[in-house]
Design a protein around this motif. Structure first.
Motif, PDB file in Angstrom:
ATOM      1  N   CYS A 289       0.682  -1.090  -0.190  1.00  0.00           N
ATOM      2  CA  CYS A 289      -0.049   0.229  -0.274  1.00  0.00           C
ATOM      3  C   CYS A 289       0.867   1.189   0.085  1.00  0.00           C
ATOM      4  O   CYS A 289       0.601   2.135   0.684  1.00  0.00           O
ATOM      5  N   SER A 290       1.965   1.216  -1.107  1.00  0.00           N
ATOM      6  CA  SER A 290       2.830   2.432  -1.037  1.00  0.00           C
ATOM      7  C   SER A 290       2.839   2.880  -2.404  1.00  0.00           C
ATOM      8  O   SER A 290       2.237   2.440  -3.572  1.00  0.00           O
ATOM      9  N   LEU A 291       3.092   4.303  -2.390  1.00  0.00           N
ATOM     10  CA  LEU A 291       3.108   4.576  -3.474  1.00  0.00           C
ATOM     11  C   LEU A 291       4.598   4.924  -4.382  1.00  0.00           C
ATOM     12  O   LEU A 291       4.668   5.458  -5.594  1.00  0.00           O
ATOM     13  N   LEU A 292       5.585   4.527  -3.689  1.00  0.00           N
ATOM     14  CA  LEU A 292       7.026   4.849  -3.982  1.00  0.00           C
ATOM     15  C   LEU A 292       7.465   3.581  -4.936  1.00  0.00           C
ATOM     16  O   LEU A 292       7.487   2.524  -4.678  1.00  0.00           O
ATOM     17  N   ARG A 293       8.277   4.074  -5.822  1.00  0.00           N
ATOM     18  CA  ARG A 293       8.790   2.912  -7.064  1.00  0.00           C
ATOM     19  C   ARG A 293       9.676   2.024  -6.264  1.00  0.00           C
ATOM     20  O   ARG A 293       9.713   0.953  -6.507  1.00  0.00           O
ATOM     21  N   GLU A 294      10.435   2.639  -5.109  1.00  0.00           N
ATOM     22  CA  GLU A 294      11.334   2.026  -4.618  1.00  0.00           C
ATOM     23  C   GLU A 294      10.758   0.516  -3.922  1.00  0.00           C
ATOM     24  O   GLU A 294      11.501  -0.336  -4.031  1.00  0.00           O
ATOM     25  N   GLU A 295       9.660   0.642  -3.456  1.00  0.00           N
ATOM     26  CA  GLU A 295       9.177  -0.192  -2.876  1.00  0.00           C
ATOM     27  C   GLU A 295       8.243  -1.091  -3.705  1.00  0.00           C
ATOM     28  O   GLU A 295       7.794  -2.471  -3.369  1.00  0.00           O
ATOM     29  N   ASN A 296       7.913  -0.642  -4.823  1.00  0.00           N
ATOM     30  CA  ASN A 296       7.137  -1.507  -5.686  1.00  0.00           C
ATOM     31  C   ASN A 296       7.887  -1.794  -7.043  1.00  0.00           C
ATOM     32  O   ASN A 296       8.388  -2.902  -6.989  1.00  0.00           O
ATOM     33  N   GLU A 297       7.696  -1.125  -8.336  1.00  0.00           N
ATOM     34  CA  GLU A 297       8.477  -1.567  -9.307  1.00  0.00           C
ATOM     35  C   GLU A 297       9.930  -1.970  -9.268  1.00  0.00           C
ATOM     36  O   GLU A 297      10.362  -2.935  -9.878  1.00  0.00           O
ATOM     37  N   GLN A 298      10.471  -1.205  -8.632  1.00  0.00           N
ATOM     38  CA  GLN A 298      11.980  -1.768  -8.460  1.00  0.00           C
ATOM     39  C   GLN A 298      12.228  -2.662  -7.670  1.00  0.00           C
ATOM     40  O   GLN A 298      13.092  -3.624  -7.948  1.00  0.00           O
ATOM     41  N   GLN A 299      11.415  -3.046  -6.651  1.00  0.00           N
ATOM     42  CA  GLN A 299      11.538  -4.549  -5.877  1.00  0.00           C
ATOM     43  C   GLN A 299      11.296  -5.566  -6.837  1.00  0.00           C
ATOM     44  O   GLN A 299      11.850  -6.608  -6.910  1.00  0.00           O
TER      45      GLN A 299
END
Length: 438
Positions: A368-378
C-alpha cells in the motif's frame, strides 16, 4: 458536552496522539474507552478536531512559526479552528477559560499568536510545496519520481479523509442482500466502481454496530485491497499462502474466493496479530484457514514446503504511504532510515516467499505504497535474479478475473491512486513460476 469542553477534550487527545508512536486511531479508542460518558456526537466532534489538525500538520506548524510562536498540540488545535474552520477570534476567546471543563485562558504570548492567525486562512502562496502538500521534505523527490506530473493532484487527495469501503462476504451473502440490509439500518451505500464485491459509504457511519457486520456479511476493506486479493485468483481447491497475513483482512477475502474449499495458510512473524484474526474468521464463517507464526522471513518451515503452493500472496510491510489519508501521522513518523530498512526486508521476504510457489503457480507481491522503490524496483530486482518467474500483466489478467472495466493507466502492474481511482494507493505484481520443460 459544551463546545468548550469538546475543545479541551480534543486538546487532551491530540496531546496524547503527539506523545506516542502508537497509531492515532488506537490512542483515540483508548481515550474514549476510558471516558464512556462521552456520547457519540461529542466523540465525532472531538475526533474531527484532532484529525483535522493531523491532516493540516505542516501548514499549521508553518503558520504558528510564521507568527513567531512555538508549536504545541494545544496551539495546533486552536490554529486549526481559526485557519481551517474559519472560527472568529471572538468566538474562540469566548470558549477559553470560561468554565470548569474549558481550555485554559490564553496568556499574553498565545493571545498575540491567535490575533496573528485570525486574519489568515490555512493555505498561503508563500508556503513551500512540501508544506502546502503536507509531506515531509525528504519524501518529495521519491514521490515526484513515482507520481510525475500527478504529484500535486495525488498529494492533495492524500490530505483528505478517506472514504469507507466494504467487502461483501460471499460465503454468507450477495451484494444486493448486504446493500438492502444496511439500508434498513440507515446506511446507504453505492457499488464500488472496480471491485464487484465492494460497497462504498459516503462519510463515516457506525458499520460495526450493524447486524450485517455482526453476522459476518461484510468486512471493512478498501477497494484497492479487495482488488489485490481478487487478482491473486485464489480458486476453490487450491493451496494458498497469505505470507504476511497480519490481522487477516486479505486472508478473509482469499477464503471467500476459495469458497472454503482447499487449504489457506495465514503466516506472519507477529503471532499476536495472527491471533487477533480468529474473531474475524469465525464471524465470516471461514473454516479452511490454518494460522502459522514464523520466526522470521527465513523460518526453516519454508524449506520444508518448497514449491508446494499454487498461490502465494505477499502483502509486504511497507511505508503505508498509500494509506496516509487514513493514518496522516504515519508520514511524520517515517524516516529515510525506515525506508532503507523496509527495502531490505521487502527483498528478503519476496525471496523467501518465492520458494513456496510451485511450477505454474503465482506469486503476488503487493504494497500500500506509492513509492517506486518499494514497488516496481523491488519486482524488477527480483526478476533480474529469478528467470524462472515471469510477469502476468494485470491488463490481461483483469479481463480473465473481473467483470468490471479495467481502471485507467494499468499495464503490467496494478497501480491505484487516491485521486485517480478513489482508493488508497496500492501496487500489485503477479509473477508466475514457469513450468519445468521436459
Amino acid at each position: 458536552m459544551t463546545p468548550a469542553a469538546r475543545m479541551q477534550a480534543a486538546i487532551e487527545l491530540y496531546e496524547g496522539m503527539n506523545g506516542t508512536q502508537r497509531p492515532s486511531d488506537r490512542v483515540a479508542a483508548d481515550y474514549f474507552r476510558q471516558r464512556r460518558y462521552i456520547g457519540a456526537k461529542d466523540r465525532r466532534d472531538i475526533t474531527l478536531q484532532c484529525y483535522g489538525a493531523l491532516r493540516s500538520h505542516a501548514r499549521l506548524d508553518w503558520w504558528i512559526r510564521t507568527c513567531g510562536a512555538e508549536v504545541t498540540p494545544r496551539r495546533q488545535i486552536l490554529a486549526w479552528r481559526l485557519l481551517a474552520l474559519g472560527e472568529s477570534l471572538e468566538r474562540l476567546r469566548e470558549r477559553l477559560g470560561t468554565g470548569k471543563y474549558a481550555p485554559a485562558a490564553p496568556d499574553g504570548e498565545e493571545m498575540e499568536l491567535l490575533q496573528c492567525l485570525s486574519t489568515h486562512t490555512l493555505d498561503h502562496p508563500d508556503q513551500p510545496m512540501d508544506v502546502a502538500l503536507e509531506m515531509p521534505e525528504w519524501l518529495m523527490e521519491p514521490l515526484s519520481h513515482a507520481l510525475g506530473e500527478r504529484l500535486e493532484l495525488e498529494l492533495t487527495a492524500l490530505r483528505e479523509a478517506a472514504v469507507v469501503d466494504l467487502r461483501v462476504n460471499t460465503l454468507k451473502a450477495e451484494l444486493p442482500q448486504v446493500r438492502t440490509a444496511l439500508a434498513e439500518e440507515g446506511i446507504e451505500t453505492e457499488p464500488c466502481p472496480w471491485s464487484p464485491l465492494g460497497l462504498r459509504i459516503d462519510g463515516r457511519r457506525p458499520v460495526a454496530a450493524t447486524r450485517a457486520f455482526r453476522d459476518g456479511l461484510l468486512e471493512v476493506q478498501d477497494e484497492g485491497s479487495q482488488l489485490v486479493a481478487l487478482l491473486a485468483d485464489a480458486r476453490p481447491g487450491l493451496r494458498v499462502c497469505d505470507f504476511c497475513a497480519g490481522a487477516g483482512g486479505k486472508t478473509l477475502a482469499l477464503a471467500a474466493a476459495m469458497e472454503n474449499k482447499g487449504q489457506l495458510l495465514a503466516c506472519d512473524v507477529l503471532d499476536k496479530r495472527l491471533n487477533r484474526s480468529s474473531v474475524r474468521l469465525r464471524r465470516a464463517g471461514v473454516h479452511n484457514v490454518t494460522r502459522r507464526a514464523l520466526s522470521s522471513e527465513r523460518d526453516p518451515w519454508l524449506k520444508r514446503h518448497k514449491q508446494s503452493f499454487d498461490r502465494v500472496l505477499v502483502d509486504a510491510p511497507c511505508s503505508g504511504s498509500g494509506t496516509w489519508r487514513r493514518n496522516p501521522e504515519g508520514k511524520w513518523r517515517f524516516s529515510p532510515e525506515d525506508l532503507s530498512e523496509l527495502l531490505d526486508l521487502q527483498a528478503r521476504i519476496l525471496e523467501s516467499a518465492a520458494r513456496l510457489v510451485k511450477p505454474g503457480g503465482r506469486l503476488v507481491y503487493a504494497t500500500c505504497s506509492l513509492l517506486r522503490e518499494e514497488n516496481e524496483q523491488q519486482v524488477e530486482a527480483f526478476l533480474a535474479k529469478h528467470s524462472e518467474f515471469a510477469v502476468r500483466p494485470v491488463r490481461t489478467l483483469w479481463t480473465e478475473l473481473l467483470p468490471t472495466t479495467l481502471p485507467e493507466g494499468q499495464g503490467d502492474y496494478l497501480r491505484l491512486f487516491p485521486a485517480a481511482h478513489g482508493t488508497d494507493g496500492f501496487f500489485a505484481a503477479v509473477l508466475e513460476r514457469q513450468e519445468v520443460e521436459g
